[in-house]
Structure formats: C-alpha cells, structure tokens
Design an enzyme around this catalytic site. Structure first.
Site, PDB file in Angstrom:
ATOM      1  CG  ASP A  77      -2.307   0.470   0.942  1.00  0.00           C
ATOM      2  OD1 ASP A  77      -2.443   1.328   0.057  1.00  0.00           O
ATOM      3  OD2 ASP A  77      -3.266   0.047   1.627  1.00  0.00           O
ATOM      4  CG  ASP A 104      -9.527   2.121  -0.851  1.00  0.00           C
ATOM      5  OD1 ASP A 104      -8.529   2.038  -1.590  1.00  0.00           O
ATOM      6  OD2 ASP A 104      -9.482   2.027   0.390  1.00  0.00           O
ATOM      7  CD1 TRP A 162      -4.962   3.118  -2.965  1.00  0.00           C
ATOM      8  CD2 TRP A 162      -3.878   5.026  -2.498  1.00  0.00           C
ATOM      9  NE1 TRP A 162      -4.463   3.016  -1.694  1.00  0.00           N
ATOM     10  CE2 TRP A 162      -3.797   4.170  -1.380  1.00  0.00           C
ATOM     11  CE3 TRP A 162      -3.266   6.273  -2.431  1.00  0.00           C
ATOM     12  CZ2 TRP A 162      -3.116   4.525  -0.212  1.00  0.00           C
ATOM     13  CZ3 TRP A 162      -2.595   6.635  -1.270  1.00  0.00           C
ATOM     14  CH2 TRP A 162      -2.528   5.772  -0.175  1.00  0.00           C
TER      15      TRP A 162
HETATM   16  C1  GLA Z   1      -5.999   1.284   1.584  1.00  0.00           C
HETATM   17  C2  GLA Z   1      -6.138   0.254   0.455  1.00  0.00           C
HETATM   18  C3  GLA Z   1      -7.227  -0.737   0.805  1.00  0.00           C
HETATM   19  C4  GLA Z   1      -6.906  -1.429   2.120  1.00  0.00           C
HETATM   20  C5  GLA Z   1      -6.690  -0.395   3.223  1.00  0.00           C
HETATM   21  C6  GLA Z   1      -6.150  -1.026   4.496  1.00  0.00           C
HETATM   22  O1  GLA Z   1      -7.122   2.086   1.689  1.00  0.00           O
HETATM   23  O2  GLA Z   1      -6.410   0.898  -0.750  1.00  0.00           O
HETATM   24  O3  GLA Z   1      -7.384  -1.686  -0.216  1.00  0.00           O
HETATM   25  O4  GLA Z   1      -5.753  -2.230   1.951  1.00  0.00           O
HETATM   26  O5  GLA Z   1      -5.764   0.604   2.816  1.00  0.00           O
HETATM   27  O6  GLA Z   1      -5.942  -0.088   5.509  1.00  0.00           O
END
Ligand code: GLA
Length: 389
Positions: A126, A183, A161
């Site tokens: 991440d 997300d 992202w």
């Molecule tokens: C980010 C990621 C999610 C998840 C959360 C966990 O938002 O994009 O997919 O892994 O972190 O905290």
C-alpha cells in the site's frame, strides 16, 4: 514461478477490516478449498491490514498480533498451503500502514525476508504515510528488488491507487498487478466510477502486470467494512463481468462462509473466468463508450482470445434500457472475410446460433451481456440479427 494471468483469490479487507484472526483465515481457507472456489481458480488467500503488533521486535522484525494470530504466521501459512492455496499478506511503503501499523519504509529487505520465512506467496503493498519527499517509484522499486532477492516467489501487488502516474513506471518495479483506482465501495456508484476511471488506463494493462480495479464487492450485500449501501444481484453480475472482461485481478471481498446461491453463481461462472484468465491476456477494444462521456453510458468492448474467438461485452451503466448493436465490420469480420459469428451467451451458458453482419440487443438498466463468438464459414444459414433475452 508466478503465473502471468490476473491473480484470483480472497482478501480480508472489504468485509472484515481490522476484525481478522487465525480462526477466520483458517475457516476461509477451508471454504475456498471445499466450495469449488479453488477449482475455479481462486487460489490466493490474502490477509490485508491490521495483522501485526504496533511495534517491531528487537531485531526490527514485524510481529503478528498474538491475540489475533496466537500460533504465528508460519502456522497460518502452513495451514493455507495444506489446502492447496497460496498465502498473501499486506504491508505499505510509508512509515505506517493505512490503519496505523508498522510499515516497510526503510525495512524493505528485512520485511521481504520475514515474509519469505513465513511462506508468504503474495504481498499487497500500500501507499499510506509515504514520505512526501521520496518518489513512490523508488519505494516500489526497492520492495520489488527486495522481493526478488528474498529466496521465494512472491507475487507483488502494488497498491498506490493510481497516483504519481504509476501506470508509466510500475511495470519496471517487478509488480505483477497495480491498483489503478481508489478504493472500491459496495454500491453501484463506485462500480460506475471505477469502470469509468479505468478507460484511460486500459492501454497500460497487460500480461504479467495487470491493472487492478480493486477487490470484488460481489456478495457483500451491504455488510462489512466497505459495505456502503450494497448492490443488487444484477449490479454484482455486471461488476463481475466488467472485471473479467477488463482483465482485472479477481480478489473476492465478501464473507465466503455465508455465500448465497446467487453469489456463488456469479463468482463461479467458469466461462466468464476463462475470458479473464485468457492466456493471451490481450486488452479489450472499445466499440461504444468514451472516457469523456458520462459514467452512465453503455459500453461495448471486444477482446481477442487465444485461439481466435472474440469476447464481446455490452454493459448498460445507465438507469434506462439501452439497445446497443455490434456491426461485424467493426470487428474485422466483414463480407470479404467469408465468416459469420457463432455466438454463445456466457452469462447464461447457452448457444444463441449463428449471426451475420451484425446483431443488436436490449439491455436493462445496470445489466450486461457477454458473448463468446467463434468465426465460422458464412454459408447463408443464420439467425435474424436481434438477440433476445
Ligand atoms: C488502503 C487500500 C485498501 C486497504 C486499506 C487497508 O485504503 O487501498 O485496499 O488495503 O488501505 O488499511
């Protein structure tokens, strides 16, 4: 050896968030192995954020939270492997994970070795709490290199992202998939948003390093960590078919211990999965729709499959019925080709017969159709061009 087609599996985040433990993971492993999911290709079981203690140990190693994972991670990994599955975990390129746990910035090589020693096969990486002065490109390169040198095949799932023009540099880091969007949430707005954002990024998608449109929300029915509203089963069908046609990884996000028959039918549609897992891994071409159009448009994509078949997906993202048509000339199957198309409805697994020159069809709001088409000699026998049902 890491396979080149999009990864398939299950991830804890969408439904469980921080509410994870050994029991949940082992029960989920049992269901993956016994419900038919593994047989369909879902073989990675991934624990997302919130699995560790808040502090590293005296050797700077990450420590699984003993309340959640009393027997440690090797024990969990061994159990997951004993079911014929692969085991995945989560870390982050910043000072902390998104939920505030210790993260891999400046510990990349130690952490990669720790994951390897536990038997990890997949790392979701991440992008929270990343130092602003350090380019993400460097940090993903560093973890990519650490994984390649850890002594184990670990699939590298980059998750920034879609920021920092990641599409332009991510393949070079060794990533096998990369999150191309923000997300997902369990509602129709989110499915529309992610699909729309994906259009411009499609050209970067490809064998060995796929655009990741985020974990599936199919079957969440509004419950869990990202269950903001829920979708209808028609919407889940469209969501799943889109992720299949656009070559996204297929990581299930619902509680598979309580799947309804509808959820199972969606997730285990082997003919759709075959389109997602096509060994050629080619990108779909857009016949109808535009990145500059509204999110509520009708999209038509087609994709060349290994062996010469074509997949055609028609998706109505709007709130009104739509009546798209497909001219075969646009597919390269015009009258000079001497070919017609034998069409199979992949959503309902039925043969529709042979079509000539074109077909049109109707789509209810938020619904889709996906066809697998085989080129056959044009011999004058074909159906009228409207596809019902
Ligand atoms: C980010 C990621 C999610 C998840 C959360 C966990 O938002 O994009 O997919 O892994 O972190 O905290």
């Amino acid at each position: 050896m890491i396979k080149l087609t999009p990864p398939m599996g299950w991830n804890s985040w969408n439904t469980f968030g921080s509410e994870i433990d050994e029991k949940l993971i082992m029960e989920t492993a049992d269901v993956m192995a016994e419900s038919g999911l593994l047989e369909c290709g879902y073989d990675y079981l991934v624990i997302d954020d919130c699995w560790s203690l808040r502090k590293r140990d005296e050797n700077y190693k990450l420590v699984p939270d003993p309340e959640k994972f009393p027997h440690g991670m090797k024990y969990v990994a061994d159990y997951v492997h004993s079911k014929g599955l692969k085991f995945g975990m989560y870390s982050c390129d910043g000072y902390k994970t998104c939920a505030g746990f210790p993260s891999s910035y400046q510990y990349e090589f130690i952490d990669a070795e720790t994951f390897a020693s536990w038997g990890v096969d997949y790392l979701k990486y991440d992008n929270c709490y990343k130092p602003v002065t350090v380019p993400g490109k460097l940090l993903y390169h560093k973890m990519g290199l650490a994984l390649e040198n850890c002594g184990r095949d670990i699939m590298f799932s980059a998750c920034n992202w879609g920021v920092e023009n990641v599409q332009e540099w991510i393949k070079e880091t060794g990533a096998h998939l990369w999150r191309s969007t923000g997300d997902i949430h369990d509602n129709w707005e989110s499915i529309k948003d992610l699909t729309h954002q994906q259009i411009a990024l499609q050209p970067y998608n490809g064998l060995g390093c796929f655009n990741d449109m985020d974990m599936l929300v199919v079957g969440m029915n509004g419950k869990g960590n990202v269950g903001f509203g829920g979708c209808t089963y028609d919407e889940y069908r469209t969501h799943f078919a889109l992720w299949c046609l656009l070559n996204s990884p297929l990581m299930i996000g619902c509680d598979i211990r309580i799947m309804t028959p509808e959820t199972k039918a969606i997730l285990m549609n082997k003919e759709l999965i075959a389109i997602n897992q096509d060994p050629a891994g080619r990108q779909p071409c857009m016949l109808m729709g535009s990145k500059d159009g509204p999110k509520e448009q009708t999209y038509v994509w087609y994709k060349h499959l290994e062996g010469g078949d074509l997949a055609i997906g028609l998706f109505n993202m709007s709130d009104n019925p739509s009546y798209p048509w497909v001219g075969f000339e646009q597919l390269g199957v015009d009258h000079t080709s001497g070919k017609d198309l034998k069409i199979r409805d992949v959503m309902n697994q039925r043969d529709l017969g042979i079509y000539h020159d074109m077909f049109s069809t109707g789509l209810e709001p938020h619904c889709c159709k996906v066809f697998r088409c085989t080129l056959v000699p044009a011999d004058g026998n074909y159906n009228i061009s409207f596809i019902n049902g």
